[in-house]
Design an enzyme around this catalytic site. Structure first.
Site, PDB file in Angstrom:
ATOM      1  N   LYS A 154     -55.835 -22.946  11.686  1.00 48.28           N
ATOM      2  CA  LYS A 154     -56.822 -23.208  10.658  1.00 48.28           C
ATOM      3  C   LYS A 154     -57.850 -22.425   9.937  1.00 48.28           C
ATOM      4  O   LYS A 154     -58.533 -22.270   9.041  1.00 48.28           O
ATOM      5  CB  LYS A 154     -55.527 -24.261  10.067  1.00 48.28           C
ATOM      6  CG  LYS A 154     -55.333 -24.331   8.651  1.00 48.28           C
ATOM      7  CD  LYS A 154     -55.219 -25.659   7.975  1.00 48.28           C
ATOM      8  CE  LYS A 154     -54.908 -27.021   8.908  1.00 48.28           C
ATOM      9  NZ  LYS A 154     -55.516 -27.194   8.697  1.00 48.28           N
ATOM     10  N   THR A 165     -59.798 -21.661  11.757  1.00 49.74           N
ATOM     11  CA  THR A 165     -60.951 -20.320  12.271  1.00 49.74           C
ATOM     12  C   THR A 165     -59.932 -19.473  11.210  1.00 49.74           C
ATOM     13  O   THR A 165     -61.208 -18.460  10.546  1.00 49.74           O
ATOM     14  CB  THR A 165     -59.861 -20.057  14.007  1.00 49.74           C
ATOM     15  OG1 THR A 165     -60.148 -20.792  14.748  1.00 49.74           O
ATOM     16  CG2 THR A 165     -60.077 -18.396  14.202  1.00 49.74           C
ATOM     17  N   LYS A 190     -58.025 -32.748  21.622  1.00 49.73           N
ATOM     18  CA  LYS A 190     -58.650 -31.811  20.372  1.00 49.73           C
ATOM     19  C   LYS A 190     -59.703 -30.826  20.548  1.00 49.73           C
ATOM     20  O   LYS A 190     -59.331 -29.675  20.345  1.00 49.73           O
ATOM     21  CB  LYS A 190     -58.033 -32.408  18.430  1.00 49.73           C
ATOM     22  CG  LYS A 190     -58.219 -31.122  17.593  1.00 49.73           C
ATOM     23  CD  LYS A 190     -57.364 -32.050  16.296  1.00 49.73           C
ATOM     24  CE  LYS A 190     -57.261 -30.602  15.492  1.00 49.73           C
ATOM     25  NZ  LYS A 190     -59.009 -30.048  15.382  1.00 49.73           N
ATOM     26  N   TRP A 222     -60.024 -14.332  14.802  1.00 49.06           N
ATOM     27  CA  TRP A 222     -60.268 -15.029  16.533  1.00 49.06           C
ATOM     28  C   TRP A 222     -61.087 -14.019  17.288  1.00 49.06           C
ATOM     29  O   TRP A 222     -61.754 -14.170  17.724  1.00 49.06           O
ATOM     30  CB  TRP A 222     -59.027 -15.412  16.854  1.00 49.06           C
ATOM     31  CG  TRP A 222     -59.760 -16.155  18.407  1.00 49.06           C
ATOM     32  CD1 TRP A 222     -60.472 -17.725  18.215  1.00 49.06           C
ATOM     33  CD2 TRP A 222     -59.392 -15.692  19.897  1.00 49.06           C
ATOM     34  NE1 TRP A 222     -60.697 -17.653  19.741  1.00 49.06           N
ATOM     35  CE2 TRP A 222     -59.693 -16.310  20.376  1.00 49.06           C
ATOM     36  CE3 TRP A 222     -58.896 -14.427  20.007  1.00 49.06           C
ATOM     37  CZ2 TRP A 222     -59.743 -16.445  22.040  1.00 49.06           C
ATOM     38  CZ3 TRP A 222     -58.583 -13.981  21.462  1.00 49.06           C
ATOM     39  CH2 TRP A 222     -58.941 -15.406  22.199  1.00 49.06           C
ATOM     40  N   PHE A 226     -51.135 -13.393  18.215  1.00 45.80           N
ATOM     41  CA  PHE A 226     -51.669 -13.728  20.126  1.00 45.80           C
ATOM     42  C   PHE A 226     -50.777 -12.325  20.905  1.00 45.80           C
ATOM     43  O   PHE A 226     -49.983 -11.674  20.486  1.00 45.80           O
ATOM     44  CB  PHE A 226     -50.661 -14.891  20.113  1.00 45.80           C
ATOM     45  CG  PHE A 226     -51.439 -16.232  19.384  1.00 45.80           C
ATOM     46  CD1 PHE A 226     -52.081 -16.835  20.703  1.00 45.80           C
ATOM     47  CD2 PHE A 226     -51.596 -17.057  18.446  1.00 45.80           C
ATOM     48  CE1 PHE A 226     -53.141 -18.016  19.938  1.00 45.80           C
ATOM     49  CE2 PHE A 226     -52.095 -17.559  17.287  1.00 45.80           C
ATOM     50  CZ  PHE A 226     -52.736 -18.208  18.492  1.00 45.80           C
ATOM     51  N   ALA A 262     -56.018 -35.924   7.955  1.00 48.65           N
ATOM     52  CA  ALA A 262     -54.695 -36.051   7.071  1.00 48.65           C
ATOM     53  C   ALA A 262     -53.804 -37.153   7.103  1.00 48.65           C
ATOM     54  O   ALA A 262     -52.555 -36.668   6.065  1.00 48.65           O
ATOM     55  CB  ALA A 262     -54.050 -34.484   6.897  1.00 48.65           C
ATOM     56  N   ARG A 292     -64.224 -29.970   6.261  1.00 48.17           N
ATOM     57  CA  ARG A 292     -64.429 -31.416   6.938  1.00 48.17           C
ATOM     58  C   ARG A 292     -65.093 -31.427   7.865  1.00 48.17           C
ATOM     59  O   ARG A 292     -65.253 -30.688   8.921  1.00 48.17           O
ATOM     60  CB  ARG A 292     -63.061 -32.239   7.201  1.00 48.17           C
ATOM     61  CG  ARG A 292     -63.009 -32.521   5.812  1.00 48.17           C
ATOM     62  CD  ARG A 292     -60.929 -32.907   5.788  1.00 48.17           C
ATOM     63  NE  ARG A 292     -60.475 -32.009   7.056  1.00 48.17           N
ATOM     64  CZ  ARG A 292     -59.067 -32.528   7.642  1.00 48.17           C
ATOM     65  NH1 ARG A 292     -58.652 -34.139   7.894  1.00 48.17           N
ATOM     66  NH2 ARG A 292     -58.667 -31.619   8.505  1.00 48.17           N
ATOM     67  N   PHE A 329     -54.047 -30.403   8.299  1.00 49.45           N
ATOM     68  CA  PHE A 329     -52.788 -30.144   9.400  1.00 49.45           C
ATOM     69  C   PHE A 329     -51.841 -29.132   8.923  1.00 49.45           C
ATOM     70  O   PHE A 329     -52.246 -28.997   7.887  1.00 49.45           O
ATOM     71  CB  PHE A 329     -52.218 -31.825   9.641  1.00 49.45           C
ATOM     72  CG  PHE A 329     -53.163 -33.175  10.512  1.00 49.45           C
ATOM     73  CD1 PHE A 329     -53.156 -32.435  11.282  1.00 49.45           C
ATOM     74  CD2 PHE A 329     -53.034 -34.215   9.947  1.00 49.45           C
ATOM     75  CE1 PHE A 329     -53.753 -33.157  12.681  1.00 49.45           C
ATOM     76  CE2 PHE A 329     -53.937 -35.067  11.504  1.00 49.45           C
ATOM     77  CZ  PHE A 329     -54.021 -34.326  12.175  1.00 49.45           C
TER      78      PHE A 329
END
Length: 640
Positions: free
Chosen positions: A99, A101, A134, A494, A465, A353, A123, A384
């Site tokens: 998200k 990215t 993470k 990406w 992907f 979140a 954020r 999230f």
């Protein structure tokens, strides 16, 4: 990849798209890409100048970061307001959906490839996840905010300022309880009202407390004995103190601690604990404050405990709200950074979140919308899944700001849909159109919520992907378009930078010009229980809600104290639309159990707890810090 020169926008000075030859294969580590590109990015002063900002409009924090003043001049901005786009995702999976990215990729596509005035608002990441499991939140691959080390570590110090302010308030509370318990009424009054010059006077917060108590006299010598006692004694019930200390790292052994064990505290111990800084109410206040006076008033309203007679005790009653603001005043200014391709980024605030409202600040969004002006685009990321940060963006952030979104983006992957169909992580890389179709129920519910419940035109960004098949991608596109999405576009930012998100960015531009029928889920006047049930039934798909007696009692007390108009900020798992992380896809027929309910009077919301939600994460067996180090030349390595 071919470049896309679309000149229907005014564009931004300084944007520089990647040349195809600069995109390396295989794609290097995030930090390697960021550090290589950081050698070529423009100083932030040049980025600011390209936005129409003068030197008086910001304060530099080194060469590549600046804090933008809220009273910045608008003389050199286009005027009007840009299109407002919220970026959310499906319920996250261990596979990662990208998200952040995608937010960066869309910003790069709009600014560097489509020549639009564009801004991303995200954020500030907590150091807990950065050093835990993470990782950071700057994006990834060829779609990132830079310098990546600054973004993921100290930034411009806002989180540290919040830590200091939060803990000053915690110390002030314990000190007040200590002094009230160890002194008589007259001695306590005399010491509270005697300044360093030896003269008796009321400090400004004391005058506000007198007014709150209905005492008109402002000369300490003229209060009668009963008034002196009422003023001096907050009479805090230690069992009701809800304000906890914070630190910005994952530390499970601080979840429950005992304070006051030193000999000078004379046995006045109590059990409390630490939260991670981004869970502090002050962080939520920062994200929702609209200007400095609003920031001040919200800090004053924080309820930290209750008196033995049941009256709320605020930070202003404690007397240190002004000192908190002195520590925090610079934190209200958003930090200006940039993407790998030169699109501007505001980094500001960082509430989680799942335990707070999970969005960057109102002031960052407002400034960005002013800077890009009419015809520009602001992408603001919600934390999230769309049921968490997305729902709170609409029902809390937009309610407080008065801003109305023009479009939404939901980020998804083929692998994630298979996971929501019940496939194991290894199975998610095996072609399976049937599983994609089954797991699509999760995405479909989020599309429905955005387009129908909130009335916002929505684009699905489908991150590609290597294991995805064309048949699987085509299936998601067809299903998304058939269930209400304005468009569904495959993205490769990406690997390809902004060029890989150009088609998605065009779809977002188109959606942002469609009619929006934005609506909140509930009005302020709706009773708290009905607000909770509205979210659970309409957004989560629940059949009902259950409340234990103590929750029923607290909700009634909140309404009696005047908090009934507050919006709801659900604290629940991010991994499911429901309260149960094990329920994947789009479960129905479940009952949401409200285990507890609390109120944040400064932030201005009531938050029910749906399950065991920890406000202090722990470290895993192999945290990310094992790979983080600094080379002899000062280069940070191992951040992700």
């Amino acid at each position: 990849m071919a470049h896309h020169d679309v000149h229907d926008g005014a564009g931004l000075a300084g944007a520089r798209p990647y040349a195809p030859a600069e995109l390396r294969r295989p794609v290097p580590q995030d930090i390697d890409i960021a550090q290589e590109r950081s050698k070529a990015i423009a100083p932030i002063a040049e980025v600011a100048a390209g936005l129409g900002l003068g030197e008086q409009d910001y304060a530099l924090y080194g060469r590549y970061k600046a804090k933008v003043h809220l009273d910045m001049s608008r003389e050199n901005t286009p005027g009007g307001r840009g299109k407002y786009v919220v970026v959310a995702g499906i319920n996250p999976t261990p596979l990662g959906e990208g998200k952040s990215t995608t937010t960066m990729g869309l910003a790069q596509a709009l600014g560097a490839h489509l020549n639009q005035r564009a801004f991303a608002c995200v954020r500030q990441p907590s150091q807990g996840p950065t050093f835990g499991i993470k990782g950071g939140a700057a994006g990834g691959g060829y779609a990132q905010a830079v310098p990546m080390e600054d973004f993921n570590l100290h930034g411009t110090g806002d989180i540290h300022a919040i830590t200091a302010a939060n803990n000053l308030l915690a110390a002030a509370i314990d000190a007040r309880v200590f002094h009230e318990s160890s002194q008589g009424d007259e001695a306590l009054f005399r010491r509270l009202t005697t300044g360093n010059d030896g003269k008796q006077s009321f400090a400004p917060p004391m005058l506000r407390r007198l007014a709150k108590l209905g005492i008109a006299e402002t000369d300490p010598s003229k209060l009668d004995k009963a008034e002196r006692r009422r003023f001096a004694r907050l009479d805090i019930d230690p069992e009701t103190i809800s304000w906890r200390r914070v630190t910005d790292c994952n530390d499970r052994f601080l979840r429950q601690v005992t304070v006051g064990q030193g000999p000078n505290e004379k046995g006045r111990t109590r059990e409390t604990g630490y939260d991670i800084t981004v869970a502090s109410e002050i962080m939520a206040i920062l994200a929702l404050a609209t200007d400095l006076p609003d920031y001040r008033e919200r800090l004053r309203r924080i309820v930290v405990a209750y008196s033995k007679s049941g009256e709320p005790v605020t930070a202003d009653d404690i007397g240190c709200a002004g000192a908190l603001l002195a520590l925090l005043k610079d934190s209200l200014e958003p930090t200006l950074m940039q993407t790998l391709e030169g699109t501007p980024v505001f980094v500001h605030a960082g509430p989680f979140a799942n335990i707070a409202h999970g969005n960057s600040s109102i002031v960052a969004d407002q400034l960005a919308l002013d800077i890009v002006g009419e015809g520009g685009y602001v992408l603001t990321e919600a934390g999230f899944g769309a049921d968490m940060g997305g729902e709170k963006f609409f029902n809390i952030k937009c309610r407080k700001s008065g801003l109305q979104p023009d479009a939404g983006v939901i980020v998804c992957t083929v692998r994630a849909l298979k996971y929501h169909a019940g496939k194991t992580i290894p199975e998610c890389s095996i072609p399976d159109v049937g599983a994609v179709r089954t797991g699509f129920a999760n995405l479909q519910k989020h599309i429905h919520n955005f387009t129908t419940e909130f009335g916002v035109p929505t684009v699905v960004c489908l991150n590609r992907f290597a294991s995805d098949t064309q048949e699987e991608l085509d299936e998601v596109i067809a299903l998304a378009k058939g269930t209400g999405a304005a468009d569904c576009v495959v993205c490769s930012h990406w690997a390809d930078g902004g060029a890989g998100a150009v088609d998605a960015a065009k779809a977002v531009m188109k959606a942002a010009h469609m009619p929006s029928k934005f609506a909140l889920s509930y009005p302020d006047a709706m009773p708290l229980k009905e607000k909770i049930e509205t979210i659970c039934k309409k957004i989560y798909g629940a059949a009902g809600v259950s409340y234990p007696p103590h929750v029923e009692k607290k909700l009634a007390e909140f309404e009696a104290h005047g908090y009934g108009s507050f919006p709801i900020c659900m604290a629940k798992t991010q991994y499911s639309l429901s309260h149960d992380a094990a329920l994947k896809g789009a479960p129905t027929g479940f009952t949401v159990p409200i285990q507890d309910v609390r109120v944040s009077c400064g932030a201005g919301f009531v938050f029910p707890l749906l399950g065991d939600i920890s406000t202090m994460p722990g470290l895993p067996t192999r945290p990310a810090y094992f790979l983080i180090d600094v080379e002899d030349d000062g280069t940070v390595v191992g951040l992700s």
